[in-house]
Design a protein around this motif. Structure first.
Motif, short mmCIF file in Angstrom:
data_model
loop_
_atom_site.label_atom_id
_atom_site.label_comp_id
_atom_site.label_asym_id
_atom_site.label_seq_id
_atom_site.Cartn_x
_atom_site.Cartn_y
_atom_site.Cartn_z
N VAL A 16 0.99 -1.19 -0.07
CA VAL A 16 -0.11 -0.19 -0.09
C VAL A 16 1.10 1.15 -0.14
O VAL A 16 1.91 1.33 0.60
N ASP A 126 -4.21 -6.47 6.64
CA ASP A 126 -5.43 -6.39 5.65
C ASP A 126 -6.84 -6.26 6.32
O ASP A 126 -7.81 -5.33 6.10
N ARG A 196 -6.46 -1.73 6.57
CA ARG A 196 -6.70 -0.79 5.39
C ARG A 196 -7.68 0.42 5.36
O ARG A 196 -7.47 1.24 4.79
#
Length: 208
Positions: A16, A126, A196
């Protein structure tokens, strides 16, 4: 800045890109100190005043004659020595509060996030799904993830119920929604863990 995204099983789940405007700010100790001090001052509860002689509803008549009674010379029953009398040198009513500009508070939060990212103390996961919300299963996973002795986990809008149940008995592990992210809690934990969804909410919080 790119950061690897992990799962609770310590497996990779891609990368990310962190926003440099949020996670790439050079930390300053004076700004962080000002924000932490502001937080701690505003956490203090107001002090309640004690009733002194002038606040006690008792008779103002002289307790006894000045001489010859064989006792101390009291003016009235409001004296602190009597039960129900006013408090001698009691606490005063005080309200503890401080103000700090919104720009400084926002800058302090960016610096706190940046200090964790630049110091290698930021972990992006995640999601926080834990099977059946079992503490034993979560404790085994945290050891492989390298959460450290103390870790602050920041989720999205709402907290993950299974993770909250599983982590409630684990010492040194705290969970916050993205809206509750603050400088004091971030700096007092060794590791910062963000999901996330939490990452999206934090970046949108500054962009908005």
């Amino acid at each position: 800045m790119k950061v690897e995204v992990k799962t609770l099983d310590a497996a990779g789940s891609g990368e990310v890109e962190l926003n440099d405007a949020v996670f790439g700010v050079e930390p300053r100790a004076d700004i962080l100190h000002r924000v932490v001090t502001w937080q701690l001052v505003n956490r203090r509860a107001p002090a309640r005043a004690a009733r002194e002689r002038s606040d006690v509803a008792r008779t103002g008549k002289k307790f006894g004659r000045q001489k010859g009674g064989g006792t101390a010379r009291h003016g009235d029953r409001r004296a602190p020595i009597f039960i129900g009398g006013g408090k001698a040198h009691g606490p005063r009513a005080r309200v503890f509060s401080a103000s700090l500009n919104k720009k400084v508070r926002a800058l302090g939060l960016k610096m706190a996030l940046s200090s964790k990212a630049q110091g290698g103390q930021l972990i992006v996961v995640d999601n926080l799904d834990v099977a059946e919300g079992k503490t034993k299963a979560l404790a085994q996973k945290l050891g492989s993830l390298g959460f450290g002795k103390t870790a602050l986990v920041i989720d999205g809008d709402a907290l993950n119920v299974s993770f909250a149940h599983a982590s409630s008995n684990l010492p040194g592990l705290n969970l916050l929604p993205a809206v509750g992210a603050n400088v004091y809690d971030i700096m007092r934990h060794e590791t910062l863990v963000i999901t996330r969804s939490g990452l999206e909410k934090l970046e949108a919080r500054f962009n908005g």
